[in-house]
Design a protein around this motif. Structure first.
Motif, PDB file in Angstrom:
ATOM      1  N   GLY A 179       0.923  -1.327   0.093  1.00 16.52           N
ATOM      2  CA  GLY A 179       0.081   0.427  -0.160  1.00 16.52           C
ATOM      3  C   GLY A 179       0.855   1.207   0.004  1.00 16.52           C
ATOM      4  N   THR A 180       0.620   2.154   1.140  1.00 16.72           N
ATOM      5  CA  THR A 180       1.230   3.780   1.091  1.00 16.72           C
ATOM      6  C   THR A 180       2.616   3.398   1.539  1.00 16.72           C
ATOM      7  N   GLY A 181       2.783   2.000   2.184  1.00 16.10           N
ATOM      8  CA  GLY A 181       3.508   1.974   3.227  1.00 16.10           C
ATOM      9  C   GLY A 181       3.338   2.596   4.860  1.00 16.10           C
ATOM     10  N   ARG A 182       2.537   2.146   4.897  1.00 19.83           N
ATOM     11  CA  ARG A 182       2.424   2.204   6.918  1.00 19.83           C
ATOM     12  C   ARG A 182       3.084   1.875   7.472  1.00 19.83           C
ATOM     13  N   VAL A 183       3.177   0.073   6.786  1.00 14.28           N
ATOM     14  CA  VAL A 183       3.805  -1.009   7.503  1.00 14.28           C
ATOM     15  C   VAL A 183       5.613  -0.758   6.727  1.00 14.28           C
ATOM     16  N   SER A 184       5.617  -0.854   5.782  1.00 12.63           N
ATOM     17  CA  SER A 184       6.899  -0.467   5.252  1.00 12.63           C
ATOM     18  C   SER A 184       8.362   0.655   5.101  1.00 12.63           C
ATOM     19  N   ILE A 185       7.751   1.672   5.867  1.00 12.32           N
ATOM     20  CA  ILE A 185       8.350   2.634   6.041  1.00 12.32           C
ATOM     21  C   ILE A 185       8.992   2.416   8.052  1.00 12.32           C
ATOM     22  N   PRO A 186       8.138   2.099   8.574  1.00 12.31           N
ATOM     23  CA  PRO A 186       8.367   2.040   9.828  1.00 12.31           C
ATOM     24  C   PRO A 186      10.032   0.884   9.441  1.00 12.31           C
ATOM     25  N   LEU A 187       9.448  -0.177   9.073  1.00  9.80           N
ATOM     26  CA  LEU A 187      10.485  -1.228   9.121  1.00  9.80           C
ATOM     27  C   LEU A 187      12.056  -0.754   7.880  1.00  9.80           C
ATOM     28  N   LEU A 188      11.650   0.141   6.959  1.00  9.94           N
ATOM     29  CA  LEU A 188      12.770   0.675   6.820  1.00  9.94           C
ATOM     30  C   LEU A 188      13.873   1.974   7.202  1.00  9.94           C
ATOM     31  N   LEU A 189      12.936   1.898   8.446  1.00  8.49           N
ATOM     32  CA  LEU A 189      13.820   3.156   8.353  1.00  8.49           C
ATOM     33  C   LEU A 189      14.447   2.505   9.477  1.00  8.49           C
ATOM     34  N   ALA A 190      13.782   1.371  10.544  1.00 10.19           N
ATOM     35  CA  ALA A 190      15.034   0.423  11.233  1.00 10.19           C
ATOM     36  C   ALA A 190      16.066  -0.190  10.203  1.00 10.19           C
ATOM     37  N   GLY A 191      16.372  -0.688   8.960  1.00  7.45           N
ATOM     38  CA  GLY A 191      17.137  -0.461   8.967  1.00  7.45           C
ATOM     39  C   GLY A 191      17.148  -1.893   8.231  1.00  7.45           C
ATOM     40  N   ILE A 192      15.345  -2.514   7.789  1.00  3.56           N
ATOM     41  CA  ILE A 192      15.257  -3.910   7.555  1.00  3.56           C
ATOM     42  C   ILE A 192      15.022  -4.302   5.894  1.00  3.56           C
ATOM     43  N   ASP A 193      15.705  -5.008   5.422  1.00  2.00           N
ATOM     44  CA  ASP A 193      15.896  -5.115   3.866  1.00  2.00           C
ATOM     45  C   ASP A 193      14.559  -5.943   3.738  1.00  2.00           C
ATOM     46  N   LEU A 194      14.592  -5.126   2.783  1.00  2.00           N
ATOM     47  CA  LEU A 194      12.211  -4.893   2.337  1.00  2.00           C
ATOM     48  C   LEU A 194      12.617  -5.410   1.201  1.00  2.00           C
ATOM     49  N   THR A 195      11.620  -5.560   0.409  1.00  3.85           N
ATOM     50  CA  THR A 195      10.853  -5.264  -1.193  1.00  3.85           C
ATOM     51  C   THR A 195       9.480  -5.394  -1.219  1.00  3.85           C
ATOM     52  N   CYS A 196       8.602  -3.949  -1.609  1.00  2.00           N
ATOM     53  CA  CYS A 196       7.500  -3.935  -1.415  1.00  2.00           C
ATOM     54  C   CYS A 196       6.774  -3.700  -2.474  1.00  2.00           C
ATOM     55  N   VAL A 197       5.643  -5.164  -2.694  1.00  2.00           N
ATOM     56  CA  VAL A 197       4.965  -5.248  -3.631  1.00  2.00           C
ATOM     57  C   VAL A 197       3.060  -5.120  -3.185  1.00  2.00           C
ATOM     58  N   ASP A 198       3.279  -3.915  -4.555  1.00  2.00           N
ATOM     59  CA  ASP A 198       1.480  -4.081  -3.917  1.00  2.00           C
ATOM     60  C   ASP A 198       0.701  -4.047  -5.563  1.00  2.00           C
ATOM     61  N   GLY A 199      -0.481  -4.248  -5.869  1.00  2.00           N
ATOM     62  CA  GLY A 199      -1.119  -4.107  -6.787  1.00  2.00           C
ATOM     63  C   GLY A 199      -1.629  -2.743  -7.655  1.00  2.00           C
ATOM     64  N   SER A 200      -1.966  -2.185  -6.435  1.00  2.00           N
ATOM     65  CA  SER A 200      -2.629   0.038  -7.141  1.00  2.00           C
ATOM     66  C   SER A 200      -1.064   0.455  -7.652  1.00  2.00           C
ATOM     67  N   PRO A 201      -1.350   1.148  -8.683  1.00  2.00           N
ATOM     68  CA  PRO A 201      -0.628   1.876  -9.041  1.00  2.00           C
ATOM     69  C   PRO A 201       0.021   3.456  -8.213  1.00  2.00           C
ATOM     70  N   ALA A 202      -1.232   3.672  -7.592  1.00  2.00           N
ATOM     71  CA  ALA A 202      -2.152   4.941  -7.472  1.00  2.00           C
ATOM     72  C   ALA A 202      -1.291   5.081  -5.712  1.00  2.00           C
ATOM     73  N   MET A 203      -1.602   3.791  -5.246  1.00  2.00           N
ATOM     74  CA  MET A 203      -0.689   3.283  -3.288  1.00  2.00           C
ATOM     75  C   MET A 203       0.252   3.457  -3.512  1.00  2.00           C
ATOM     76  N   LEU A 204       1.031   2.515  -4.936  1.00  2.00           N
ATOM     77  CA  LEU A 204       2.555   2.663  -4.713  1.00  2.00           C
ATOM     78  C   LEU A 204       2.668   4.399  -5.595  1.00  2.00           C
TER      79      LEU A 204
END
Length: 257
Positions: free
Chosen positions: A43-68
């Motif tokens: 989605g818009t990174g509600r969970v993604s951003i905190p994980l990335l700020l913590a240094g997690i090696d993350l890949t993000c996938v979503d089906g919605s262009p607008a959310m991404l």
């Protein structure tokens, strides 16, 4: 029947979805991963951003262009670099494996076709390392159904960046044959004085998997349950009272891609 049209709601999404209750849970689980982590329905990174700020090696996938698009804007603001992929979960093909794959915010339930559910689980299985974990979060039907009344329910009023207010409400109906909920969400944009500026209606549709149905589904896809939590504090699952089913799964046997 389609799930929610996120292309239409993306511009409002962060205004009314503000919970962070699950973020410490996913952060803890991601830190336990031996390697790369894959977030599906990011989605818009509600969970993604905190994980990335913590240094997690993350890949993000979503089906919605607008959310991404919104997620990418946040990444630029935070000066974060991460692979963001627009893809249908049921057609996932990244040619790599991950030590943790997770689907947050009960999003798997929005895959309502049984054949597509099986296909999605197959794709997740193929992308999971032999010793990796797959975490899938779902509503617990007895608790979630308490708010499915067939009557319009006010969900709240939320300030928008332009100074207007979003009044959000919904109507939900349960189909016991298909074990699914369908209905509508109503987005009313109001000025500061309460007068209506604009409005739209968005269809919604999602499954309410029972404990036994989902376990059968994932076991048929080659997974075995490791843990089943009832909340994001890692509490035990109580069939009649837990708000959620948080499944932690592993592959039933080691395979090579």
């Amino acid at each position: 029947m389609p799930a929610m049209d996120y292309e239409r709601v993306a511009r409002f999404y962060d205004s009314y979805v503000q919970t962070d209750t699950d973020v410490p849970f996913f952060l803890r689980e991601a830190k336990r991963a031996a390697g790369a982590v894959l977030e599906l329905t990011a989605g818009t990174g509600r969970v993604s951003i905190p994980l990335l700020l913590a240094g997690i090696d993350l890949t993000c996938v979503d089906g919605s262009p607008a959310m991404l698009d919104i997620l990418r804007g946040k990444l630029r603001t935070e000066e974060l670099s991460v692979e963001v992929i627009q893809a249908d979960l049921c057609e996932l093909s990244l040619n790599r494996r991950f030590d943790l794959i997770f689907v947050p915010f009960h999003s798997f339930a929005e895959i309502t076709d049984p054949a597509q559910q099986r296909q999605a689980l197959s794709r997740i299985h193929d992308h999971l390392s032999d010793d990796g974990r797959f975490i899938c979060t779902l509503h617990n039907p007895p608790v979630r159904l308490q708010s499915v009344t067939g009557r319009r329910r006010e969900l709240g009023s939320f300030p928008l960046p332009d100074g207007n207010m979003l009044a959000l409400s919904s109507v939900e109906n349960y189909d016991p044959v298909f074990k699914s909920v369908s209905g509508s969400q109503f987005y009313d944009i109001r000025r500061w004085d309460g007068s209506l500026l604009a409005g739209m209606t968005v269809d919604l549709h999602f499954c309410l998997h029972s404990h036994y149905d989902f376990q059968s589904l994932v076991e048929a896809a080659g997974f075995v349950p490791v843990h089943l939590y009832g909340d994001y504090s890692h509490g035990p699952f109580e069939p009649q009272t837990s708000p959620f089913m948080i499944w932690v799964l592993r592959k039933a046997r080691a395979e090579t891609m």
